[in-house]
Enzyme design. Structure first.
Site, mmCIF file in Angstrom:
data_model
loop_
_atom_site.group_PDB
_atom_site.id
_atom_site.type_symbol
_atom_site.label_atom_id
_atom_site.label_comp_id
_atom_site.label_asym_id
_atom_site.label_seq_id
_atom_site.Cartn_x
_atom_site.Cartn_y
_atom_site.Cartn_z
ATOM 1 N N GLN A 24 0.716 -1.143 -0.120
ATOM 2 C CA GLN A 24 0.055 -0.119 -0.031
ATOM 3 C C GLN A 24 0.806 1.030 0.064
ATOM 4 O O GLN A 24 1.177 1.739 0.949
ATOM 5 C CB GLN A 24 -0.822 -0.066 1.054
ATOM 6 C CG GLN A 24 -1.872 1.065 1.200
ATOM 7 C CD GLN A 24 -3.161 0.848 2.090
ATOM 8 O OE1 GLN A 24 -3.087 0.122 2.895
ATOM 9 N NE2 GLN A 24 -3.787 1.905 1.989
ATOM 10 N N PHE A 25 1.428 1.870 -1.287
ATOM 11 C CA PHE A 25 1.986 2.639 -1.492
ATOM 12 C C PHE A 25 1.360 4.145 -0.983
ATOM 13 O O PHE A 25 2.127 5.221 -0.523
ATOM 14 C CB PHE A 25 2.794 3.103 -2.821
ATOM 15 C CG PHE A 25 1.525 3.827 -3.663
ATOM 16 C CD1 PHE A 25 1.534 5.069 -3.808
ATOM 17 C CD2 PHE A 25 0.466 2.915 -4.191
ATOM 18 C CE1 PHE A 25 0.252 5.704 -4.705
ATOM 19 C CE2 PHE A 25 -0.440 3.588 -5.063
ATOM 20 C CZ PHE A 25 -0.351 4.928 -5.213
ATOM 21 N N THR A 26 0.360 4.176 -0.793
ATOM 22 C CA THR A 26 -0.410 5.447 -0.189
ATOM 23 C C THR A 26 -0.165 5.599 1.264
ATOM 24 O O THR A 26 -0.457 6.673 1.607
ATOM 25 C CB THR A 26 -2.188 5.278 -0.282
ATOM 26 O OG1 THR A 26 -2.473 4.041 0.330
ATOM 27 C CG2 THR A 26 -2.568 5.116 -1.940
#
Length: 147
Positions: free
Chosen positions: A78-80
């Site tokens: 989850q790069f967010t």
């Protein structure tokens, strides 16, 4: 590296309508890889979550780790989690690792978890895929860990 982990009774992740990872009691781990992160950080983070005492003992105290209970792990990239929201209304992802590095460190983290004998099962999502995650949160109990 940053993770958001949730103590769960069960969780699964689907891609294109097909379940690609599923666990019972344990930890749902959302992993954000930032620019500058390393394999050493991934290894330390995997070791840390194996030892976090966040499951209740016989007296209801958070004294047991996921390893102590024979719990399972589901890891989702989850790069967010690397979003910068300090300015404006649109998050900036400039601090997130480039996709190639992000995938490499995500896969390394998953492998570190799989090689840890304390985890009964390690499941994972698919890096970069549009994933649908379902869970039954236990508690709820959610922790943010950064290394």
């Amino acid at each position: 590296m940053k993770i958001v982990l949730q103590r769960v009774l069960e969780a699964d992740v689907a891609v294109d309508g097909q379940i690609v990872g599923q666990i019972n009691r344990g930890l749902l781990v959302f992993l954000g890889v930032a620019a500058g992160d390393t394999e050493t950080k991934a290894e330390a983070l995997a070791d840390k979550i194996a030892r976090l005492r966040i499951f209740p003992d016989e007296n209801g105290k958070s004294n047991l780790s996921v390893s102590d209970i024979g719990g399972e792990i589901l890891v989702i990239s989850q790069f967010t989690l690397c979003a910068d929201t300090k300015k404006g209304n649109r998050p900036s992802f400039i601090d997130a690792a480039p996709p190639e590095l992000g995938n490499e460190l995500y896969e390394h983290f998953v492998q570190c978890c799989r090689s840890n004998p304390g985890f009964a099962k390690v499941a994972a999502g698919i890096f970069g895929a549009d994933m649908k995650v379902r869970l039954i949160n236990d508690g709820p109990y959610t922790i943010v860990v950064e290394i």
